[in-house]
Design a protein around this motif. Structure first.
Motif, PDB file in Angstrom:
ATOM      1  N   PRO A  74      37.439  36.458  27.036  1.00  0.00           N
ATOM      2  CA  PRO A  74      36.836  35.611  28.050  1.00  0.00           C
ATOM      3  C   PRO A  74      35.738  34.717  27.470  1.00  0.00           C
ATOM      4  CG  PRO A  74      35.940  37.809  28.201  1.00  0.00           C
ATOM      5  CD  PRO A  74      37.032  37.846  27.150  1.00  0.00           C
ATOM      6  N   GLY A  75      35.514  33.603  28.136  1.00  0.00           N
ATOM      7  CA  GLY A  75      34.430  32.698  27.776  1.00  0.00           C
ATOM      8  C   GLY A  75      33.618  32.385  29.018  1.00  0.00           C
ATOM      9  N   THR A  76      32.574  31.569  28.892  1.00  0.00           N
ATOM     10  CA  THR A  76      31.726  31.254  30.041  1.00  0.00           C
ATOM     11  C   THR A  76      32.424  30.324  31.031  1.00  0.00           C
ATOM     12  OG1 THR A  76      30.710  29.457  28.811  1.00  0.00           O
ATOM     13  CG2 THR A  76      29.573  31.588  28.794  1.00  0.00           C
ATOM     14  N   THR A  77      33.436  29.597  30.599  1.00  0.00           N
ATOM     15  CA  THR A  77      34.172  28.730  31.523  1.00  0.00           C
ATOM     16  C   THR A  77      35.631  29.151  31.665  1.00  0.00           C
ATOM     17  OG1 THR A  77      34.699  27.188  29.746  1.00  0.00           O
ATOM     18  CG2 THR A  77      32.704  26.741  31.030  1.00  0.00           C
ATOM     19  N   SER A  78      36.019  30.230  31.033  1.00  0.00           N
ATOM     20  CA  SER A  78      37.402  30.686  31.133  1.00  0.00           C
ATOM     21  C   SER A  78      37.467  32.206  31.067  1.00  0.00           C
ATOM     22  CB  SER A  78      38.249  30.074  30.014  1.00  0.00           C
ATOM     23  OG  SER A  78      37.733  30.443  28.756  1.00  0.00           O
ATOM     24  N   PRO A  79      37.394  32.872  32.236  1.00  0.00           N
ATOM     25  CA  PRO A  79      37.480  34.328  32.265  1.00  0.00           C
ATOM     26  C   PRO A  79      38.843  34.818  31.773  1.00  0.00           C
ATOM     27  CG  PRO A  79      36.808  33.429  34.383  1.00  0.00           C
ATOM     28  CD  PRO A  79      37.233  32.289  33.542  1.00  0.00           C
ATOM     29  N   ALA A  80      38.924  36.084  31.454  1.00  0.00           N
ATOM     30  CA  ALA A  80      40.191  36.663  31.017  1.00  0.00           C
ATOM     31  C   ALA A  80      41.190  36.694  32.165  1.00  0.00           C
ATOM     32  CB  ALA A  80      39.966  38.064  30.455  1.00  0.00           C
ATOM     33  N   LEU A  81      40.723  36.908  33.402  1.00  0.00           N
ATOM     34  CA  LEU A  81      41.606  36.979  34.567  1.00  0.00           C
ATOM     35  C   LEU A  81      40.931  36.277  35.732  1.00  0.00           C
ATOM     36  CD1 LEU A  81      44.107  38.116  36.099  1.00  0.00           C
ATOM     37  CD2 LEU A  81      42.738  40.161  36.539  1.00  0.00           C
ATOM     38  N   VAL A  82      41.656  35.375  36.388  1.00  0.00           N
ATOM     39  CA  VAL A  82      41.159  34.694  37.585  1.00  0.00           C
ATOM     40  C   VAL A  82      42.091  35.037  38.734  1.00  0.00           C
ATOM     41  CG1 VAL A  82      40.679  32.484  38.686  1.00  0.00           C
ATOM     42  CG2 VAL A  82      40.196  32.774  36.256  1.00  0.00           C
ATOM     43  N   VAL A  83      41.526  35.574  39.796  1.00  0.00           N
ATOM     44  CA  VAL A  83      42.275  35.847  41.015  1.00  0.00           C
ATOM     45  C   VAL A  83      41.726  34.880  42.051  1.00  0.00           C
ATOM     46  CG1 VAL A  83      42.822  37.555  42.785  1.00  0.00           C
ATOM     47  CG2 VAL A  83      42.497  38.271  40.404  1.00  0.00           C
ATOM     48  N   SER A  84      42.562  33.945  42.515  1.00  0.00           N
ATOM     49  CA  SER A  84      42.055  32.894  43.390  1.00  0.00           C
ATOM     50  C   SER A  84      43.107  32.419  44.370  1.00  0.00           C
ATOM     51  CB  SER A  84      41.573  31.707  42.546  1.00  0.00           C
ATOM     52  OG  SER A  84      41.128  30.663  43.378  1.00  0.00           O
ATOM     53  N   ALA A  96      30.184  35.430  29.165  1.00  0.00           N
ATOM     54  CA  ALA A  96      31.631  35.602  29.272  1.00  0.00           C
ATOM     55  C   ALA A  96      31.943  36.622  30.360  1.00  0.00           C
ATOM     56  CB  ALA A  96      32.204  36.048  27.939  1.00  0.00           C
ATOM     57  N   THR A  97      32.969  36.349  31.153  1.00  0.00           N
ATOM     58  CA  THR A  97      33.319  37.181  32.297  1.00  0.00           C
ATOM     59  C   THR A  97      34.759  37.640  32.170  1.00  0.00           C
ATOM     60  OG1 THR A  97      31.775  35.955  33.676  1.00  0.00           O
ATOM     61  CG2 THR A  97      33.463  37.227  34.818  1.00  0.00           C
ATOM     62  N   GLN A  98      35.013  38.919  32.402  1.00  0.00           N
ATOM     63  CA  GLN A  98      36.369  39.445  32.324  1.00  0.00           C
ATOM     64  C   GLN A  98      37.207  39.042  33.530  1.00  0.00           C
ATOM     65  OE1 GLN A  98      37.907  40.998  29.892  1.00  0.00           O
ATOM     66  NE2 GLN A  98      36.199  41.301  28.531  1.00  0.00           N
ATOM     67  N   ILE A  99      36.672  39.230  34.751  1.00  0.00           N
ATOM     68  CA  ILE A  99      37.444  38.975  35.963  1.00  0.00           C
ATOM     69  C   ILE A  99      36.625  38.109  36.922  1.00  0.00           C
ATOM     70  CG2 ILE A  99      38.552  40.013  37.990  1.00  0.00           C
ATOM     71  CD1 ILE A  99      38.898  42.574  36.338  1.00  0.00           C
ATOM     72  N   VAL A 100      37.252  37.061  37.468  1.00  0.00           N
ATOM     73  CA  VAL A 100      36.638  36.229  38.498  1.00  0.00           C
ATOM     74  C   VAL A 100      37.547  36.259  39.713  1.00  0.00           C
ATOM     75  CG1 VAL A 100      36.093  33.860  39.183  1.00  0.00           C
ATOM     76  CG2 VAL A 100      35.388  34.686  36.944  1.00  0.00           C
ATOM     77  N   ALA A 101      36.988  36.564  40.883  1.00  0.00           N
ATOM     78  CA  ALA A 101      37.709  36.462  42.152  1.00  0.00           C
ATOM     79  C   ALA A 101      37.093  35.287  42.887  1.00  0.00           C
ATOM     80  CB  ALA A 101      37.574  37.750  42.956  1.00  0.00           C
ATOM     81  N   GLY A 106      33.936  28.784  52.593  1.00  0.00           N
ATOM     82  CA  GLY A 106      34.318  29.099  53.967  1.00  0.00           C
ATOM     83  C   GLY A 106      35.443  30.113  54.071  1.00  0.00           C
ATOM     84  N   GLY A 107      35.954  30.563  52.934  1.00  0.00           N
ATOM     85  CA  GLY A 107      37.036  31.547  52.937  1.00  0.00           C
ATOM     86  C   GLY A 107      36.590  32.856  53.558  1.00  0.00           C
ATOM     87  N   THR A 108      37.510  33.563  54.177  1.00  0.00           N
ATOM     88  CA  THR A 108      37.176  34.820  54.846  1.00  0.00           C
ATOM     89  C   THR A 108      37.959  36.010  54.301  1.00  0.00           C
ATOM     90  OG1 THR A 108      38.830  34.382  56.561  1.00  0.00           O
ATOM     91  CG2 THR A 108      36.571  33.636  57.001  1.00  0.00           C
ATOM     92  N   ASN A 109      38.741  35.812  53.258  1.00  0.00           N
ATOM     93  CA  ASN A 109      39.535  36.912  52.700  1.00  0.00           C
ATOM     94  C   ASN A 109      38.646  37.883  51.934  1.00  0.00           C
ATOM     95  OD1 ASN A 109      41.987  35.786  53.589  1.00  0.00           O
ATOM     96  ND2 ASN A 109      42.041  34.435  51.820  1.00  0.00           N
ATOM     97  N   ASN A 110      39.032  39.151  51.937  1.00  0.00           N
ATOM     98  CA  ASN A 110      38.325  40.132  51.112  1.00  0.00           C
ATOM     99  C   ASN A 110      38.583  39.835  49.641  1.00  0.00           C
ATOM    100  OD1 ASN A 110      37.415  41.640  53.327  1.00  0.00           O
ATOM    101  ND2 ASN A 110      39.319  42.787  53.422  1.00  0.00           N
ATOM    102  N   PHE A 111      37.578  40.043  48.804  1.00  0.00           N
ATOM    103  CA  PHE A 111      37.764  39.902  47.361  1.00  0.00           C
ATOM    104  C   PHE A 111      38.480  41.122  46.807  1.00  0.00           C
ATOM    105  CE2 PHE A 111      34.213  36.882  47.786  1.00  0.00           C
ATOM    106  CZ  PHE A 111      34.803  35.789  47.181  1.00  0.00           C
ATOM    107  N   ILE A 112      38.092  42.294  47.297  1.00  0.00           N
ATOM    108  CA  ILE A 112      38.697  43.554  46.861  1.00  0.00           C
ATOM    109  C   ILE A 112      38.930  44.412  48.100  1.00  0.00           C
ATOM    110  CG2 ILE A 112      38.354  45.698  45.543  1.00  0.00           C
ATOM    111  CD1 ILE A 112      36.432  44.138  43.742  1.00  0.00           C
ATOM    112  N   ASP A 113      40.077  45.041  48.164  1.00  0.00           N
ATOM    113  CA  ASP A 113      40.350  46.008  49.213  1.00  0.00           C
ATOM    114  C   ASP A 113      41.224  47.105  48.606  1.00  0.00           C
ATOM    115  OD1 ASP A 113      40.739  47.476  51.497  1.00  0.00           O
ATOM    116  OD2 ASP A 113      41.517  45.812  52.706  1.00  0.00           O
TER     117      ASP A 113
END
Length: 186
Positions: A74-84, A96-101, A106-113
């Motif tokens: 991962p890098g500061t502008t490109s995580p290892a995994l993006v869930v979007s 550096a970030t491993q996972i970005v959700a 204005g979205g209302t979906n859960n990030f994790i469930d």
């Protein structure tokens, strides 16, 4: 069922018959459109995914056991995994970030469930609220800006709040010593 074989650059048994075009598998019946299967006793990867760099680097793969593995650092502008839910999510991190959700403003979906049998056990909603059905344990220091406790709660060790806000919204049973520094309103 049929199998498509071709030759690319001298390599036989390749599925892609024209490397200069996009490939699509579109069945005309309700069947699995593409199956990839490794050798029964093999250890080789079943599928590797590469980036589009001049010298392609493997970014992810399915191993012989069928597990998805991320191979990208991962890098500061490109995580290892993006869930979007966005086609082009925007994000920026200082490290550096491993996972970005990510979801649109204005979205209302859960990030994790995380669920067991369809029942939520751990959830992070769109506002960042965390709900846990079980016990949350901390082996290190936890820092909070505000803490609200509802229901039966077993607080052990030091409960610290960086702004001095601790709200207990139900009956409080104290076993052992209760040390209070400052005001205590009951």
């Amino acid at each position: 069922a049929g199998t498509i074989y071709g030759t690319i650059g001298g390599s036989s048994n390749a599925v892609v018959t024209n490397p200069s075009s996009a490939q699509a598998v579109q069945p005309t019946a309700d069947v699995v459109p593409l199956t990839l299967k490794g050798k029964a006793s093999g250890t080789a990867k079943v599928l590797s995914i590469y980036d589009a760099a001049a010298t392609p680097a493997e970014t992810a793969f399915f191993d012989a056991a069928g597990q998805l593995k991320l191979a990208k650092a991962p890098g500061t502008t490109s995580p290892a995994l993006v869930v979007s839910s966005e086609a082009s999510p925007s994000f920026s991190t200082a490290t550096a970030t491993q996972i970005v959700a990510s979801q649109a403003t204005g979205g209302t979906n859960n990030f994790i469930d995380a669920q067991v049998g369809g029942t939520s056990k751990f959830k992070v909603d769109a506002s960042g609220n965390v709900t846990a059905a079980g016990t949350i344990n901390s082996t290190g220091t936890s820092s909070l800006s505000a803490l609200t406790v509802t229901g039966q709660t077993d607080l052990q060790g030091d409960v610290l709040d960086t702004t001095g806000n601790l709200t207990l919204a139900d009956a409080v049973d104290v076993t052992g010593a209760l040390a209070v520094t400052g005001d205590l309103a009951v």
